[in-house]
Design a protein around this motif. Sequence first.
Motif, PDB file in Angstrom:
ATOM      1  N   LEU A  32       0.834  -1.205   0.000  1.00 24.16           N
ATOM      2  CA  LEU A  32       0.000   0.000   0.000  1.00 24.16           C
ATOM      3  C   LEU A  32       0.867   1.252   0.000  1.00 24.16           C
ATOM      4  N   GLN A  33       1.979   1.206   0.729  1.00 23.75           N
ATOM      5  CA  GLN A  33       2.896   2.343   0.715  1.00 23.75           C
ATOM      6  C   GLN A  33       3.460   2.552  -0.697  1.00 23.75           C
ATOM      7  N   ALA A  34       3.842   1.464  -1.357  1.00 25.11           N
ATOM      8  CA  ALA A  34       4.377   1.559  -2.726  1.00 25.11           C
ATOM      9  C   ALA A  34       3.353   2.174  -3.666  1.00 25.11           C
ATOM     10  N   LEU A  35       2.090   1.817  -3.487  1.00 22.70           N
ATOM     11  CA  LEU A  35       1.039   2.314  -4.377  1.00 22.70           C
ATOM     12  C   LEU A  35       0.707   3.789  -4.135  1.00 22.70           C
ATOM     13  N   ARG A  36       1.238   4.360  -3.078  1.00 21.88           N
ATOM     14  CA  ARG A  36       1.072   5.798  -2.818  1.00 21.88           C
ATOM     15  C   ARG A  36       2.265   6.611  -3.328  1.00 21.88           C
ATOM     16  N   ASP A  37       3.283   5.932  -3.850  1.00 18.19           N
ATOM     17  CA  ASP A  37       4.452   6.619  -4.394  1.00 18.19           C
ATOM     18  C   ASP A  37       4.009   7.494  -5.565  1.00 18.19           C
ATOM     19  N   PRO A  38       4.626   8.668  -5.741  1.00 16.92           N
ATOM     20  CA  PRO A  38       4.221   9.559  -6.838  1.00 16.92           C
ATOM     21  C   PRO A  38       4.317   8.944  -8.234  1.00 16.92           C
ATOM     22  N   VAL A  39       5.173   7.941  -8.440  1.00 16.21           N
ATOM     23  CA  VAL A  39       5.264   7.319  -9.766  1.00 16.21           C
ATOM     24  C   VAL A  39       4.580   5.951  -9.813  1.00 16.21           C
ATOM     25  N   ALA A  40       3.758   5.652  -8.839  1.00 12.61           N
ATOM     26  CA  ALA A  40       3.068   4.355  -8.802  1.00 12.61           C
ATOM     27  C   ALA A  40       2.266   4.104 -10.077  1.00 12.61           C
ATOM     28  N   HIS A  41       1.694   5.145 -10.649  1.00 13.84           N
ATOM     29  CA  HIS A  41       0.903   4.968 -11.877  1.00 13.84           C
ATOM     30  C   HIS A  41       1.767   4.475 -13.038  1.00 13.84           C
ATOM     31  N   ALA A  43       4.654   2.584 -12.327  1.00 15.56           N
ATOM     32  CA  ALA A  43       5.396   1.417 -11.844  1.00 15.56           C
ATOM     33  C   ALA A  43       4.531   0.186 -11.576  1.00 15.56           C
ATOM     34  N   PHE A  44       3.276   0.380 -11.298  1.00 12.48           N
ATOM     35  CA  PHE A  44       2.429  -0.746 -10.905  1.00 12.48           C
ATOM     36  C   PHE A  44       1.146  -0.783 -11.725  1.00 12.48           C
ATOM     37  N   LEU A  45       0.654  -1.975 -11.945  1.00 12.81           N
ATOM     38  CA  LEU A  45      -0.583  -2.153 -12.707  1.00 12.81           C
ATOM     39  C   LEU A  45      -1.793  -2.260 -11.782  1.00 12.81           C
ATOM     40  N   GLU A  46      -1.676  -1.676 -10.607  1.00 17.22           N
ATOM     41  CA  GLU A  46      -2.729  -1.747  -9.604  1.00 17.22           C
ATOM     42  C   GLU A  46      -2.817  -0.391  -8.921  1.00 17.22           C
ATOM     43  N   THR A  47      -4.003  -0.028  -8.492  1.00 12.24           N
ATOM     44  CA  THR A  47      -4.166   1.232  -7.777  1.00 12.24           C
ATOM     45  C   THR A  47      -4.193   0.982  -6.272  1.00 12.24           C
ATOM     46  N   TYR A  48      -3.918   2.035  -5.536  1.00 13.97           N
ATOM     47  CA  TYR A  48      -3.997   1.955  -4.077  1.00 13.97           C
ATOM     48  C   TYR A  48      -5.398   1.521  -3.649  1.00 13.97           C
ATOM     49  N   GLU A  49      -6.409   2.117  -4.248  1.00 12.86           N
ATOM     50  CA  GLU A  49      -7.796   1.830  -3.861  1.00 12.86           C
ATOM     51  C   GLU A  49      -8.146   0.354  -4.066  1.00 12.86           C
ATOM     52  N   ALA A  50      -7.724  -0.208  -5.194  1.00  8.17           N
ATOM     53  CA  ALA A  50      -8.012  -1.624  -5.466  1.00  8.17           C
ATOM     54  C   ALA A  50      -7.301  -2.527  -4.464  1.00  8.17           C
ATOM     55  N   ALA A  51      -6.038  -2.228  -4.166  1.00  8.79           N
ATOM     56  CA  ALA A  51      -5.282  -3.061  -3.223  1.00  8.79           C
ATOM     57  C   ALA A  51      -5.823  -2.929  -1.807  1.00  8.79           C
ATOM     58  N   ALA A  52      -6.168  -1.714  -1.403  1.00  8.92           N
ATOM     59  CA  ALA A  52      -6.672  -1.485  -0.051  1.00  8.92           C
ATOM     60  C   ALA A  52      -8.011  -2.184   0.181  1.00  8.92           C
ATOM     61  N   ALA A  53      -8.775  -2.390  -0.869  1.00 10.03           N
ATOM     62  CA  ALA A  53     -10.089  -3.020  -0.744  1.00 10.03           C
ATOM     63  C   ALA A  53     -10.018  -4.546  -0.627  1.00 10.03           C
ATOM     64  N   LYS A  54      -8.851  -5.130  -0.878  1.00  8.88           N
ATOM     65  CA  LYS A  54      -8.734  -6.589  -0.835  1.00  8.88           C
ATOM     66  C   LYS A  54      -8.800  -7.091   0.604  1.00  8.88           C
ATOM     67  N   PRO A  55      -9.473  -8.222   0.815  1.00 10.57           N
ATOM     68  CA  PRO A  55      -9.628  -8.749   2.176  1.00 10.57           C
ATOM     69  C   PRO A  55      -8.311  -9.314   2.719  1.00 10.57           C
ATOM     70  N   ASP A  56      -8.258  -9.465   4.029  1.00  4.96           N
ATOM     71  CA  ASP A  56      -7.073 -10.042   4.676  1.00  4.96           C
ATOM     72  C   ASP A  56      -6.722 -11.404   4.089  1.00  4.96           C
ATOM     73  N   SER A  57      -7.731 -12.190   3.717  1.00  6.59           N
ATOM     74  CA  SER A  57      -7.472 -13.526   3.171  1.00  6.59           C
ATOM     75  C   SER A  57      -6.625 -13.442   1.897  1.00  6.59           C
ATOM     76  N   PHE A  58      -6.809 -12.414   1.076  1.00 10.17           N
ATOM     77  CA  PHE A  58      -5.995 -12.234  -0.114  1.00 10.17           C
ATOM     78  C   PHE A  58      -4.530 -12.059   0.272  1.00 10.17           C
TER      79      PHE A  58
END
Length: 192
Positions: A32-41, A43-58
């Motif tokens: 989640l910290q990585a997805l908040r990096d200014p160049v995350a868009h 560097a990663f094919l995932e958004t902070y919002e999508a990752a934060a919404a995933k359940p603990d089981s994931f």
Amino acid sequence: MSSPDGVTKHDEKYLVRAIRAEEWPAVRALRLQALRDPVAHLAFLETYEAAAAKPDSFWQERAIGAAEGAAGARQFIAEDPDGGWVGSVTVLVEEAGTIDWAGTPVERRQGHVVGVYVRPEHRGCGLTEVLFDEALRWAWEIGAERVRLIVHEDNGRAQRFYRRVGFLPSGVTVPLTADPEANELEYVLVRP
């Protein structure tokens, strides 16, 4: 220098090692910290919002698979002297005869580097190289014929780093579905 258990010391300042399954909350927090990096868009094919919404089981399943390497992945982290996680890299194993995440046939057993991240205040000291050394060592040990990664065409900083550690562009481009005008570029490193 690497020990038999996959632990690497870097200037006595960082400890690089594979994650443990029970560390899933730290895996989640660093991602989640990585997805908040200014160049995350770039560097990663995932958004902070999508990752934060995933359940603990994931996150638990992800950590189990990346800790043991049995699920075709291994995640390495760098710890500072206080035990804080300051960087990470993951290697996915892609088997010959399968189809990769972008729908392309995989022709040989290969590693696929993903999730490269080092906290900004720890960049530029050689830590990313040490993370890559450990990830590549593991990929070669499990019989990968090559290791590849995908980098956004506008992410020049990452491209320069990948070239510095031996990766070269393969000429393969992967169009992004989220931005049809942008591409990801494949870089490869062949087994030494």
